[in-house]
Design an enzyme around this catalytic site. Structure first.
Site, short mmCIF file in Angstrom:
data_model
loop_
_atom_site.label_atom_id
_atom_site.label_comp_id
_atom_site.label_asym_id
_atom_site.label_seq_id
_atom_site.Cartn_x
_atom_site.Cartn_y
_atom_site.Cartn_z
N ASP A 38 -2.69 -10.72 -2.34
CA ASP A 38 -3.33 -10.22 -1.37
C ASP A 38 -5.07 -10.11 -1.69
O ASP A 38 -5.28 -9.90 -1.78
CB ASP A 38 -2.38 -8.43 -1.25
CG ASP A 38 -3.00 -8.22 1.19
OD1 ASP A 38 -2.27 -8.90 1.61
OD2 ASP A 38 -4.20 -7.42 1.23
N ASP A 86 -4.29 -13.01 3.79
CA ASP A 86 -5.41 -12.40 4.57
C ASP A 86 -6.38 -12.56 3.57
O ASP A 86 -8.22 -12.01 4.25
CB ASP A 86 -5.23 -10.62 4.59
CG ASP A 86 -4.94 -10.11 3.61
OD1 ASP A 86 -4.24 -10.55 2.84
OD2 ASP A 86 -4.70 -8.92 3.32
N HIS A 117 0.51 -0.54 0.11
CA HIS A 117 -0.09 0.22 -0.28
C HIS A 117 0.48 1.68 0.37
O HIS A 117 0.21 2.58 0.09
CB HIS A 117 -0.70 0.53 1.82
CG HIS A 117 -1.88 -0.59 1.06
ND1 HIS A 117 -2.89 -1.43 -0.06
CD2 HIS A 117 -2.22 -2.13 1.87
CE1 HIS A 117 -3.46 -2.17 0.09
NE2 HIS A 117 -3.07 -2.95 1.85
N HIS A 162 -6.33 -6.96 -0.48
CA HIS A 162 -6.96 -6.01 -0.14
C HIS A 162 -5.73 -5.30 -1.73
O HIS A 162 -5.00 -6.04 -1.52
CB HIS A 162 -6.28 -4.84 0.39
CG HIS A 162 -6.89 -5.34 1.66
ND1 HIS A 162 -6.14 -6.61 2.79
CD2 HIS A 162 -8.04 -4.54 2.08
CE1 HIS A 162 -7.42 -5.97 3.51
NE2 HIS A 162 -8.16 -5.24 3.57
#
Length: 342
Positions: free
Chosen positions: A193, A282, A158, A195
């Protein structure tokens, strides 16, 4: 498989973050390291300490202005009367133009996308060693190792060239890809991931030498909200070199693996010389964020599928938060990829 990790990476210990406006314990905690180390060891990895690679590999993908901010902001923040124990922004620019604030508060808002990346006195060194683990893994692959795992914590995908966000400060996957570019004419980054890897996308968005591909929960109602949509294809020379595959919430193994087939088609068309896997665990059905529903056996199948691309590969740890199966999920992925044999 070789794995790389430095003990300094545990020192970053954020206490809280805001979620839906409420202060909650920060899930990116040092205990993640113990679970992941156990998972890597169970997969047959030999864990080695990376070397200090200096700022060069990090500065290749991050601006000097931003790196100076990360190194010194905590000390500056402590001089503010009544400041929080950790650097947490309370203001953000509507647009980031040519102006640049002189104050610590203004710079925190400029360089931090959200309240999920608090900076403490240990953050800078932990983030550097995390990045150096990615550098060491990439150097091992350049030297002929078929695949290497970087236990990167704090994570990185990120983080933009000059913005932290979502628990991330230095973009370890981008750093690894740039190191690989010393030998590889073209590098693909495959982000699995939960996200979207918005920072990775941003760093390479206008470049044709690094293909960025991301499978993630549809951001229309999920972090990072503003990035990760299917119509984001790159810009300028990079147009057509970014590929997003947003998945419906709670998608399980079959849907994820079907999307991987589409991702592989794009990666093969790019014909890369090397691959970076931004490995988020995740996406697991029992992860605290609860966005997707990949099972532990599913991670083994994902690893096996990626290995069939037959590319020199750096596996960079991204998300995956505390649950009983965290280490097992890493073991499953690395074993599926071929960890015990490589």
């Amino acid at each position: 498989m070789k794995a790389f990790y430095a003990e300094e990476q545990k020192r970053h210990d954020p206490k809280a973050f805001l979620s839906s406006g409420a202060a909650k314990p920060n899930p990116e905690m040092p205990e993640r390291v113990e679970r992941l180390l156990a998972g890597a060891t169970s997969a047959g990895c030999t864990v080695e300490r990376p070397r200090n690679h200096g700022l060069g590999p990090v500065a290749a993908v991050h601006t000097p202005e931003y790196l100076d901010f990360l190194e010194h902001i905590f000390e500056r923040w402590q001089r503010i009367e009544g400041a929080s124990a950790e650097v947490i922004p309370n203001i953000h620019p509507i647009a980031r133009s040519g102006s640049y604030p002189a104050s610590a508060v203004g710079q925190a808002g400029y360089h931090m996308a959200d309240t999920a990346c608090p900076i403490s006195g240990e953050t800078w060194q932990s983030a550097l060693w995390s990045a150096w683990s990615a550098v060491e893994a990439a150097e091992a692959v350049i030297s002929g190792t078929p695949a290497a795992y970087a236990l990167c914590r704090p994570p990185g995908h990120h983080a933009f060239a000059d913005v932290a966000g979502g628990f991330c400060f230095i973009n370890n996957s981008a750093v690894a890809a740039q190191v690989l570019r010393k030998q590889a004419a073209r590098v693909a980054i495959l982000d699995v991931d939960l996200h979207h890897g918005n920072g990775t996308q941003g760093i390479f968005y206008a470049r044709p030498d690094v293909l960025t591909v991301s499978l993630h929960a549809d951001p229309v109602r999920f972090y990072p909200f503003f990035w990760g949509h299917a119509d984001e294809r790159g810009e300028g020379p990079g147009l057509g070199y970014n590929f997003n595959l947003p998945l419906p919430r709670k998608s399980a193994d079959a849907t994820f693996l079907e999307a991987l087939v589409v991702a592989f088609q794009r990666i093969r068309a790019f014909s890369p010389d090397a691959l970076v896997v931004a490995l988020g665990l995740d996406a697991f059905e029992g992860d605290p964020f609860g966005g997707l529903s990949v099972t532990t056996p599913g991670f083994s199948r994902i690893g096996e599928a990626i290995a069939k691309l037959g590319l020199p590969t750096v596996i960079v740890q991204e998300g995956g938060y505390l649950c009983d199966e965290l280490g097992d999920n890493l073991t499953a992925f690395l074993t599926g990829f071929g960890g015990k044999e490589r």
